[in-house]
Design a protein around this motif. Structure first.
Motif, PDB file in Angstrom:
ATOM      1  N   ILE A 139       5.933   7.314   7.084  1.00 18.75           N
ATOM      2  CA  ILE A 139       5.845   7.480   5.638  1.00 18.75           C
ATOM      3  C   ILE A 139       4.567   6.821   5.169  1.00 18.75           C
ATOM      4  CG2 ILE A 139       6.892   6.942   3.398  1.00 18.75           C
ATOM      5  CD1 ILE A 139       9.600   6.970   4.739  1.00 18.75           C
ATOM      6  N   ARG A 140       3.642   7.627   4.704  1.00 20.05           N
ATOM      7  CA  ARG A 140       2.381   7.083   4.239  1.00 20.05           C
ATOM      8  C   ARG A 140       2.614   6.248   2.980  1.00 20.05           C
ATOM      9  NH1 ARG A 140      -3.552   9.460   3.948  1.00 20.05           N
ATOM     10  NH2 ARG A 140      -4.337   8.366   2.123  1.00 20.05           N
ATOM     11  N   ARG A 141       1.974   5.086   2.913  1.00 20.68           N
ATOM     12  CA  ARG A 141       2.101   4.203   1.764  1.00 20.68           C
ATOM     13  C   ARG A 141       0.833   4.248   0.916  1.00 20.68           C
ATOM     14  NH1 ARG A 141       6.580   0.740   2.377  1.00 20.68           N
ATOM     15  NH2 ARG A 141       7.726   1.481   4.202  1.00 20.68           N
ATOM     16  N   VAL A 142       1.006   4.033  -0.352  1.00 20.54           N
ATOM     17  CA  VAL A 142      -0.112   3.953  -1.280  1.00 20.54           C
ATOM     18  C   VAL A 142      -0.177   2.521  -1.781  1.00 20.54           C
ATOM     19  CG1 VAL A 142      -1.025   4.735  -3.499  1.00 20.54           C
ATOM     20  CG2 VAL A 142       0.075   6.368  -1.949  1.00 20.54           C
ATOM     21  N   GLU A 176       3.193  -6.660  -0.643  1.00 21.39           N
ATOM     22  CA  GLU A 176       4.092  -7.470   0.174  1.00 21.39           C
ATOM     23  C   GLU A 176       5.534  -7.328  -0.322  1.00 21.39           C
ATOM     24  OE1 GLU A 176       0.127  -9.019   1.082  1.00 21.39           O
ATOM     25  OE2 GLU A 176       1.148  -8.433  -0.774  1.00 21.39           O
ATOM     26  N   ILE A 177       5.713  -7.309  -1.635  1.00 23.71           N
ATOM     27  CA  ILE A 177       7.048  -7.140  -2.209  1.00 23.71           C
ATOM     28  C   ILE A 177       7.615  -5.774  -1.848  1.00 23.71           C
ATOM     29  CG2 ILE A 177       8.262  -6.828  -4.432  1.00 23.71           C
ATOM     30  CD1 ILE A 177       6.516  -9.054  -5.553  1.00 23.71           C
ATOM     31  N   LEU A 178       6.721  -4.772  -1.738  1.00 23.17           N
ATOM     32  CA  LEU A 178       7.138  -3.411  -1.398  1.00 23.17           C
ATOM     33  C   LEU A 178       7.077  -3.153   0.111  1.00 23.17           C
ATOM     34  CD1 LEU A 178       5.297  -1.498  -4.260  1.00 23.17           C
ATOM     35  CD2 LEU A 178       7.763  -1.850  -4.041  1.00 23.17           C
ATOM     36  N   TYR A 179       6.874  -4.209   0.876  1.00 23.42           N
ATOM     37  CA  TYR A 179       6.815  -4.095   2.343  1.00 23.42           C
ATOM     38  C   TYR A 179       5.780  -3.054   2.790  1.00 23.42           C
ATOM     39  CZ  TYR A 179      10.777  -7.220   3.007  1.00 23.42           C
ATOM     40  OH  TYR A 179      11.595  -8.326   3.037  1.00 23.42           O
ATOM     41  N   GLY A 180       4.653  -3.022   2.075  1.00 19.07           N
ATOM     42  CA  GLY A 180       3.551  -2.157   2.516  1.00 19.07           C
ATOM     43  C   GLY A 180       2.948  -1.296   1.423  1.00 19.07           C
ATOM     44  N   GLY A 181       3.656  -1.050   0.340  1.00 19.54           N
ATOM     45  CA  GLY A 181       3.114  -0.216  -0.734  1.00 19.54           C
ATOM     46  C   GLY A 181       4.113   0.825  -1.199  1.00 19.54           C
ATOM     47  N   ALA A 215       4.116  -5.631   5.599  1.00 19.58           N
ATOM     48  CA  ALA A 215       2.967  -5.037   4.928  1.00 19.58           C
ATOM     49  C   ALA A 215       1.832  -4.785   5.914  1.00 19.58           C
ATOM     50  CB  ALA A 215       2.497  -5.948   3.796  1.00 19.58           C
ATOM     51  N   GLN A 216       1.600  -5.722   6.821  1.00 12.47           N
ATOM     52  CA  GLN A 216       0.538  -5.574   7.803  1.00 12.47           C
ATOM     53  C   GLN A 216       0.862  -4.481   8.811  1.00 12.47           C
ATOM     54  OE1 GLN A 216      -2.506  -7.230   7.845  1.00 12.47           O
ATOM     55  NE2 GLN A 216      -2.905  -5.624   9.343  1.00 12.47           N
ATOM     56  N   LYS A 217       2.132  -4.380   9.175  1.00 15.11           N
ATOM     57  CA  LYS A 217       2.553  -3.356  10.125  1.00 15.11           C
ATOM     58  C   LYS A 217       2.298  -1.965   9.571  1.00 15.11           C
ATOM     59  CE  LYS A 217       6.542  -1.790  12.839  1.00 15.11           C
ATOM     60  NZ  LYS A 217       7.977  -2.007  13.132  1.00 15.11           N
ATOM     61  N   VAL A 218       2.608  -1.765   8.297  1.00 11.34           N
ATOM     62  CA  VAL A 218       2.361  -0.473   7.654  1.00 11.34           C
ATOM     63  C   VAL A 218       0.876  -0.159   7.670  1.00 11.34           C
ATOM     64  CG1 VAL A 218       2.391   0.747   5.444  1.00 11.34           C
ATOM     65  CG2 VAL A 218       4.409  -0.492   6.204  1.00 11.34           C
ATOM     66  N   GLU A 219       0.046  -1.167   7.386  1.00 13.33           N
ATOM     67  CA  GLU A 219      -1.403  -0.969   7.385  1.00 13.33           C
ATOM     68  C   GLU A 219      -1.906  -0.590   8.766  1.00 13.33           C
ATOM     69  OE1 GLU A 219      -5.376  -3.529   6.202  1.00 13.33           O
ATOM     70  OE2 GLU A 219      -3.473  -3.960   5.216  1.00 13.33           O
ATOM     71  N   VAL A 245      -0.173   0.866  11.210  1.00 13.71           N
ATOM     72  CA  VAL A 245       0.293   2.217  11.526  1.00 13.71           C
ATOM     73  C   VAL A 245      -0.557   3.264  10.807  1.00 13.71           C
ATOM     74  CG1 VAL A 245       2.211   3.843  11.219  1.00 13.71           C
ATOM     75  CG2 VAL A 245       2.664   1.526  12.017  1.00 13.71           C
ATOM     76  N   TYR A 246      -0.897   2.968   9.560  1.00 11.96           N
ATOM     77  CA  TYR A 246      -1.709   3.885   8.771  1.00 11.96           C
ATOM     78  C   TYR A 246      -3.093   4.066   9.415  1.00 11.96           C
ATOM     79  CZ  TYR A 246      -4.610   5.615   4.952  1.00 11.96           C
ATOM     80  OH  TYR A 246      -5.502   6.320   4.203  1.00 11.96           O
ATOM     81  N   GLU A 247      -3.676   2.961   9.881  1.00 10.02           N
ATOM     82  CA  GLU A 247      -4.986   3.025  10.527  1.00 10.02           C
ATOM     83  C   GLU A 247      -4.917   3.855  11.797  1.00 10.02           C
ATOM     84  OE1 GLU A 247      -6.146  -0.995  11.006  1.00 10.02           O
ATOM     85  OE2 GLU A 247      -6.750  -1.265   8.908  1.00 10.02           O
ATOM     86  N   GLU A 248      -3.839   3.707  12.551  1.00 12.87           N
ATOM     87  CA  GLU A 248      -3.679   4.492  13.787  1.00 12.87           C
ATOM     88  C   GLU A 248      -3.552   5.978  13.470  1.00 12.87           C
ATOM     89  OE1 GLU A 248      -0.340   2.963  15.870  1.00 12.87           O
ATOM     90  OE2 GLU A 248      -1.215   0.961  16.139  1.00 12.87           O
ATOM     91  N   ALA A 249      -2.799   6.276  12.394  1.00 15.11           N
ATOM     92  CA  ALA A 249      -2.622   7.684  11.989  1.00 15.11           C
ATOM     93  C   ALA A 249      -3.937   8.300  11.570  1.00 15.11           C
ATOM     94  CB  ALA A 249      -1.615   7.766  10.847  1.00 15.11           C
ATOM     95  N   GLU A 250      -4.805   7.491  10.946  1.00 20.40           N
ATOM     96  CA  GLU A 250      -6.103   7.999  10.510  1.00 20.40           C
ATOM     97  C   GLU A 250      -6.955   8.370  11.716  1.00 20.40           C
ATOM     98  OE1 GLU A 250      -7.571   8.322   7.109  1.00 20.40           O
ATOM     99  OE2 GLU A 250      -5.414   8.571   6.960  1.00 20.40           O
TER     100      GLU A 250
END
Length: 275
Positions: A3-6, A15-20, A264-268, A270-275
């Motif tokens: 799930i892509r985060r914004v 951080e409160i949203l666990y990634g965005g 939050a860092q994990k989502v970031e 994963v997003y970088e890997e997807a890119e």
């Protein structure tokens, strides 16, 4: 499925949203006067522009010129992005009245006509390639007829989410009201962030809580925040508690803070890997 985060662009909020905010979500940003709703929504758009993500701002309660002036006070000058075609203000405030308003490109002649508003929003999205949107405030569309609140939010959701945007819908409530701005809107929105400004023992405290957010885990605590010269800052590592009519800001346990930061860092990552 990833799930892509914004990212919100509000320090501490991701951080409160666990990634965005999950992409395409329509988030109701609810609160009383002076709580920072407009600033939050503008900060969200400004951060997107810094990341190369076009955006639109739908002005229902304030003149577009004044909105730009307010944003500049925080260092957010959107005029260069307007010239590049990356940013647009949809003027649903002036009705095209006034010399300055006549120069606006996206004008809703009858702000009470939701169908017309949607058509102009679509045009602005198409021209800018917008990925983010903020509507300030959606309450203006149904204040005289609160029973249509959910219907209005659903119409906007179908358009914004359907076209791939992640959106903030500002929702006005009275200072003492604990709702979200209209019957049923909490069910129509994908997420709800509530901003509050409350008095305890003669002092005002700013705090926010994420009431719900589809597609992601989020903090269930009430966190304090400040409005600075550079926008909002949320203290995700602190919580506001009330005892005996007095408010206390307490530090969260280190383990809880680390969990939010790692998520939050994990989502970031994963997003970088997807890119």
């Amino acid at each position: 499925m990833i799930i892509r985060r914004v990212k919100t662009g509000v320090p501490g909020m991701d951080e409160i949203l666990y990634g965005g905010i999950p992409e395409r979500n329509v988030v109701l940003l609810s609160g009383g006067p002076g709580t920072g709703k407009s600033i939050f929504s503008q900060q969200f758009l400004w951060y997107g522009l810094q990341q190369g993500e076009p955006g639109i701002y739908v002005a229902l309660e304030e003149h577009p010129v004044q909105i730009k002036r307010n944003m500049i006070q925080f260092g957010w000058d959107v005029r260069p992005y307007e010239k590049k075609g990356m940013f647009a203000i949809v003027d649903a405030f002036t009705g095209g009245i006034g010399e300055t308003a006549k120069r606006e490109k996206y004008v809703v002649r009858d702000p009470t006509d939701v169908g017309l508003l949607v058509d102009v929003i679509k045009e602005a999205i198409r021209d800018t390639g917008a990925k983010r949107a903020a509507i300030d405030s959606v309450s203006t569309l149904y204040l005289t007829k609160p029973v249509i609140a959910r219907s209005v939010v659903m119409q906007l959701k179908r358009v914004l989410s359907g076209l791939g945007l992640t959106s903030i819908l500002v929702s006005q409530v009275s200072a003492q009201e604990r709702g979200f701005g209209g019957p049923g809107v909490e069910h129509a929105a994908d997420g709800i962030i509530r901003l509050d400004l409350d008095e305890y023992d003669g002092e005002l405290y700013r705090s926010l809580i994420v009431w719900k957010m589809r597609g992601t885990k989020h903090s269930m605590r009430r966190h304090p925040f400040d409005i600075t010269d550079h926008g909002l800052i949320v203290y995700y590592n602190k919580v506001l508690r009330v005892r005996g009519g007095r408010a206390f800001i307490e530090q969260l346990p280190e383990k809880v803070v680390e969990e939010m930061e790692k998520a939050a860092q994990k989502v970031e990552d994963v997003y970088e890997e997807a890119e």
